[in-house]
Motif scaffolding. Structure first.
Motif, PDB file in Angstrom:
ATOM      1  N   LYS A   1      -6.559  15.255  -3.839  1.00 47.97           N
ATOM      2  CA  LYS A   1      -6.015  14.574  -2.670  1.00 47.97           C
ATOM      3  C   LYS A   1      -6.856  13.350  -2.313  1.00 47.97           C
ATOM      4  CE  LYS A   1      -5.518  15.396   2.316  1.00 47.97           C
ATOM      5  NZ  LYS A   1      -5.580  16.415   3.392  1.00 47.97           N
ATOM      6  N   GLU A   2      -8.172  13.496  -2.326  1.00 45.91           N
ATOM      7  CA  GLU A   2      -9.068  12.384  -1.974  1.00 45.91           C
ATOM      8  C   GLU A   2      -8.963  11.252  -2.995  1.00 45.91           C
ATOM      9  OE1 GLU A   2      -9.933  15.592  -2.067  1.00 45.91           O
ATOM     10  OE2 GLU A   2     -10.004  15.898   0.115  1.00 45.91           O
ATOM     11  N   GLU A   3      -8.867  11.609  -4.285  1.00 49.00           N
ATOM     12  CA  GLU A   3      -8.745  10.586  -5.321  1.00 49.00           C
ATOM     13  C   GLU A   3      -7.395   9.871  -5.231  1.00 49.00           C
ATOM     14  OE1 GLU A   3     -11.616  12.556  -8.780  1.00 49.00           O
ATOM     15  OE2 GLU A   3      -9.491  13.088  -8.681  1.00 49.00           O
ATOM     16  N   PHE A   4      -6.368  10.597  -4.850  1.00 50.75           N
ATOM     17  CA  PHE A   4      -5.060   9.968  -4.667  1.00 50.75           C
ATOM     18  C   PHE A   4      -5.126   8.911  -3.575  1.00 50.75           C
ATOM     19  CE2 PHE A   4      -1.106   9.888  -2.145  1.00 50.75           C
ATOM     20  CZ  PHE A   4      -0.225   9.382  -3.097  1.00 50.75           C
ATOM     21  N   HIS A   5      -5.744   9.247  -2.457  1.00 52.55           N
ATOM     22  CA  HIS A   5      -5.851   8.278  -1.368  1.00 52.55           C
ATOM     23  C   HIS A   5      -6.721   7.090  -1.773  1.00 52.55           C
ATOM     24  CE1 HIS A   5      -4.607  11.531   1.722  1.00 52.55           C
ATOM     25  NE2 HIS A   5      -3.609  10.719   1.493  1.00 52.55           N
ATOM     26  N   ALA A   6      -7.730   7.333  -2.599  1.00 54.76           N
ATOM     27  CA  ALA A   6      -8.541   6.221  -3.115  1.00 54.76           C
ATOM     28  C   ALA A   6      -7.685   5.310  -3.998  1.00 54.76           C
ATOM     29  CB  ALA A   6      -9.730   6.766  -3.906  1.00 54.76           C
ATOM     30  N   MET A   7      -6.858   5.914  -4.853  1.00 55.80           N
ATOM     31  CA  MET A   7      -5.974   5.128  -5.722  1.00 55.80           C
ATOM     32  C   MET A   7      -4.988   4.294  -4.903  1.00 55.80           C
ATOM     33  SD  MET A   7      -5.218   7.969  -8.673  1.00 55.80           S
ATOM     34  CE  MET A   7      -3.747   7.102  -9.221  1.00 55.80           C
ATOM     35  N   THR A   8      -4.477   4.874  -3.820  1.00 61.28           N
ATOM     36  CA  THR A   8      -3.541   4.100  -3.002  1.00 61.28           C
ATOM     37  C   THR A   8      -4.241   2.893  -2.385  1.00 61.28           C
ATOM     38  OG1 THR A   8      -3.960   5.413  -0.983  1.00 61.28           O
ATOM     39  CG2 THR A   8      -2.216   6.178  -2.469  1.00 61.28           C
ATOM     40  N   TRP A   9      -5.532   3.062  -2.041  1.00 63.67           N
ATOM     41  CA  TRP A   9      -6.261   1.919  -1.483  1.00 63.67           C
ATOM     42  C   TRP A   9      -6.489   0.852  -2.547  1.00 63.67           C
ATOM     43  CZ3 TRP A   9     -11.220  -0.408  -1.771  1.00 63.67           C
ATOM     44  CH2 TRP A   9     -11.520  -1.257  -0.702  1.00 63.67           C
ATOM     45  N   PHE A  10      -6.732   1.266  -3.780  1.00 64.30           N
ATOM     46  CA  PHE A  10      -6.914   0.305  -4.869  1.00 64.30           C
ATOM     47  C   PHE A  10      -5.654  -0.524  -5.115  1.00 64.30           C
ATOM     48  CE2 PHE A  10     -10.124   3.431  -6.931  1.00 64.30           C
ATOM     49  CZ  PHE A  10     -11.153   2.900  -6.176  1.00 64.30           C
ATOM     50  N   THR A  11      -4.468   0.039  -4.826  1.00 67.40           N
ATOM     51  CA  THR A  11      -3.227  -0.670  -5.151  1.00 67.40           C
ATOM     52  C   THR A  11      -3.094  -1.991  -4.402  1.00 67.40           C
ATOM     53  OG1 THR A  11      -1.950   0.493  -3.429  1.00 67.40           O
ATOM     54  CG2 THR A  11      -1.998   1.489  -5.635  1.00 67.40           C
ATOM     55  N   SER A  12      -3.782  -2.104  -3.263  1.00 73.34           N
ATOM     56  CA  SER A  12      -3.697  -3.368  -2.514  1.00 73.34           C
ATOM     57  C   SER A  12      -4.274  -4.526  -3.323  1.00 73.34           C
ATOM     58  CB  SER A  12      -4.409  -3.247  -1.170  1.00 73.34           C
ATOM     59  OG  SER A  12      -5.791  -2.977  -1.362  1.00 73.34           O
ATOM     60  N   TRP A  13      -5.175  -4.242  -4.270  1.00 80.44           N
ATOM     61  CA  TRP A  13      -5.751  -5.297  -5.092  1.00 80.44           C
ATOM     62  C   TRP A  13      -4.696  -5.945  -5.994  1.00 80.44           C
ATOM     63  CZ3 TRP A  13     -10.623  -2.111  -6.935  1.00 80.44           C
ATOM     64  CH2 TRP A  13     -11.498  -1.978  -5.863  1.00 80.44           C
ATOM     65  N   ALA A  14      -3.632  -5.214  -6.308  1.00 76.33           N
ATOM     66  CA  ALA A  14      -2.607  -5.760  -7.200  1.00 76.33           C
ATOM     67  C   ALA A  14      -1.833  -6.895  -6.550  1.00 76.33           C
ATOM     68  CB  ALA A  14      -1.641  -4.650  -7.626  1.00 76.33           C
ATOM     69  N   VAL A  15      -1.756  -6.893  -5.226  1.00 74.10           N
ATOM     70  CA  VAL A  15      -0.958  -7.918  -4.540  1.00 74.10           C
ATOM     71  C   VAL A  15      -1.827  -8.970  -3.865  1.00 74.10           C
ATOM     72  CG1 VAL A  15       0.962  -6.350  -4.169  1.00 74.10           C
ATOM     73  CG2 VAL A  15      -0.821  -6.493  -2.451  1.00 74.10           C
ATOM     74  N   ASP A  16      -3.159  -8.853  -4.001  1.00 68.49           N
ATOM     75  CA  ASP A  16      -4.053  -9.821  -3.375  1.00 68.49           C
ATOM     76  C   ASP A  16      -4.189 -11.113  -4.183  1.00 68.49           C
ATOM     77  OD1 ASP A  16      -4.537  -8.194  -1.277  1.00 68.49           O
ATOM     78  OD2 ASP A  16      -6.455  -7.432  -1.997  1.00 68.49           O
TER      79      ASP A  16
END
Length: 474
Positions: free
Chosen positions: A366-381
């Motif tokens: 669960k914690e790693e999933f939430h970390a991955m979701t935070w990383f996804t913002s880098w794709a649109v930056d």
């Protein structure tokens, strides 16, 4: 209920050039609250309290703490007056009216047993990792992405019907949105046609307007023409294009927010269209109880369903479908297919994600999933305007990412993130987005649907370019 403090008055930096003049002009009205709203470039429009320059929302001398209203958190209320406010809140009548509807079922498509994790909490969790653990997490994401063999096909399809429609809208000057949004909508419609979810009316068949019972204005059997349900409909422009180009006559728009209903007005002006707009959270929608859809096949669509809205939409559609398969009851709507453009993966929540089983099988917590979701913002930056953006940000091209991670073992996580080139961060963000959407893809397939995950527009049009397209079998 967890109370959240709402700031009453905040000391702000000097206003930028031009704002000072606006503030002086607004201050000429002493009968309004003197609290400055920088986003609206004006003073608060509320009436000030007696013997105060501010209204009750912004008075710095107010004695009690202000908290979000439990009925509608878009406004706040004094904690001391909470009980009396709830009884007379202007949104109470609206909430009670919604709760009385047969299609309202609190949390039917969600998981209320888990907490919501906001972006700030996700970021703090990552920054608290050691540099070594952060490096291990990135390696794990890369390894999982490689193991599941994610391959997204390019499927930028603009059907002839949409080209003609867009050209006519442009000539008539009735296109109220940017061209890039129109291209996205047209490609979603094109993928629906290519996949075989929807058949276009025979071009040789001229529309006619004789009232023949059981036939639409193309002369088709009405029972064979699906309804369309747009989730997260916003202003309804995607549905407008679909109905205009394919002659669909029954429309249901789902949206929890209030919008200027320009497309609704245009659709309602057509004598051939029956339209129903439901202002409800997808999490609470029992689709099989919507009267318009009873006994009908329908197509579910959505453009840029933010974060968990995609998972909630999938649950909403499959819940009704699974019940229909078990009971074979004719009044339950029959899903014919869906086309959902995913968006804002950084808002995704473990509590709502459709295919937790898939993630757990890959060893993602669960914690790693939430970390991955935070990383996804880098794709649109990053900058995606280049004609070669699709090649530059291809998630499978991760050689530079691997070479530089050896430097992450020492120092803080914040330093490690800052040292990563923007291109590497973008690639990592795309990998996380693809893993999340692949889980959704497999979930649709597990429920017997012929499903694909495609890039429906180039990155230069939108970096949020994933489309889940699925057709029901049989």
């Amino acid at each position: 209920m967890v109370a959240t403090t709402v700031p009453r008055c905040v000391t702000r930096a000097p206003p930028p050039v031009g704002e000072a003049e606006d503030r002086e002009e607004s201050a000429a009205s002493p009968d309004r609250c003197q609290f400055w709203l920088p986003n609206k470039r004006r003073l608060c429009a509320n009436t000030p309290l007696p013997f105060s320059r501010f209204c009750g929302n912004h008075d710095p001398d107010a004695g009690s703490r202000r908290i979000p209203c439990p009925i509608d958190p878009s406004h706040s209320v004094s904690e001391d007056n909470l009980q009396s406010h709830v009884k007379k809140c202007p949104f109470r009548k609206q909430a009670l009216a919604l709760e009385s509807q047969p299609y309202y079922s609190k949390g039917i498509n969600g998981s209320p047993d888990d907490d919501y994790v906001d972006s700030s909490a996700k970021r703090n969790t990552i920054l608290q990792l050691s540099a070594k653990d952060f490096h291990t997490l990135l390696e794990k994401v890369k390894s999982i992405h490689s193991a599941i063999s994610v391959v997204l096909l390019d499927s930028y399809v603009i059907p002839d019907a949409c080209r003609a429609w867009l050209k006519q809208q442009h000539l008539d000057r009735k296109l109220p949105y940017q061209e890039k949004h129109a291209m996205q909508q047209a490609s979603i419609v094109g993928n629906i046609e290519v996949t075989g979810i929807l058949q276009k009316p025979n071009e040789s068949t001229e529309p006619f307007y004789q009232e023949i019972e059981g036939r639409d204005h193309f002369g088709r059997d009405e029972s064979q023409v699906p309804a369309v349900v747009e989730f997260g409909a916003g202003r309804g422009y995607l549905t407008q294009m679909l109905t205009d180009c394919y002659g669909l006559s029954k429309v249901c728009l789902i949206e929890r927010k209030s919008y200027k209903l320009k497309a609704d007005r245009s659709l309602r002006q057509s004598q051939n269209i029956i339209l129903e707009r439901l202002r409800i959270d997808i999490e609470d929608l029992n689709l099989k109880e919507v009267n318009l859809l009873k006994g009908l096949q329908y197509i579910a669509i959505g453009k840029h369903l933010c974060g968990p809205a995609t998972d909630l939409t999938i649950s909403c559609c499959l819940n009704g479908q699974s019940e229909q398969n078990k009971e074979t009851h004719s009044s339950i709507p029959n899903l014919q297919g869906l086309a959902l453009a995913t968006c804002c993966h950084h808002l995704c929540q473990w509590k709502h994600y459709a295919n937790k089983k898939f993630l757990l099988s890959l060893g993602i917590t669960k914690e790693e999933f939430h970390a991955m979701t935070w990383f996804t913002s880098w794709a649109v930056d990053a900058d995606h305007s280049s004609e070669h953006a699709d090649m530059l940000f291809n998630a499978t091209n991760i050689g530079t990412l691997e070479e530089k991670q050896s430097d992450f073992v020492v120092g803080s996580v914040d330093d490690a993130i800052r040292s990563m080139p923007a291109l590497d961060r973008a690639r990592l963000g795309f990998m996380c987005k693809e893993i999340i959407d692949t889980g959704r893809l497999f979930w649709l397939r597990e429920h017997g649907m012929e499903a694909q995950l495609v890039k429906y527009v180039p990155l230069r049009i939108s970096p949020e370019n994933h489309l889940l397209i699925a057709k029901c079998c049989g």
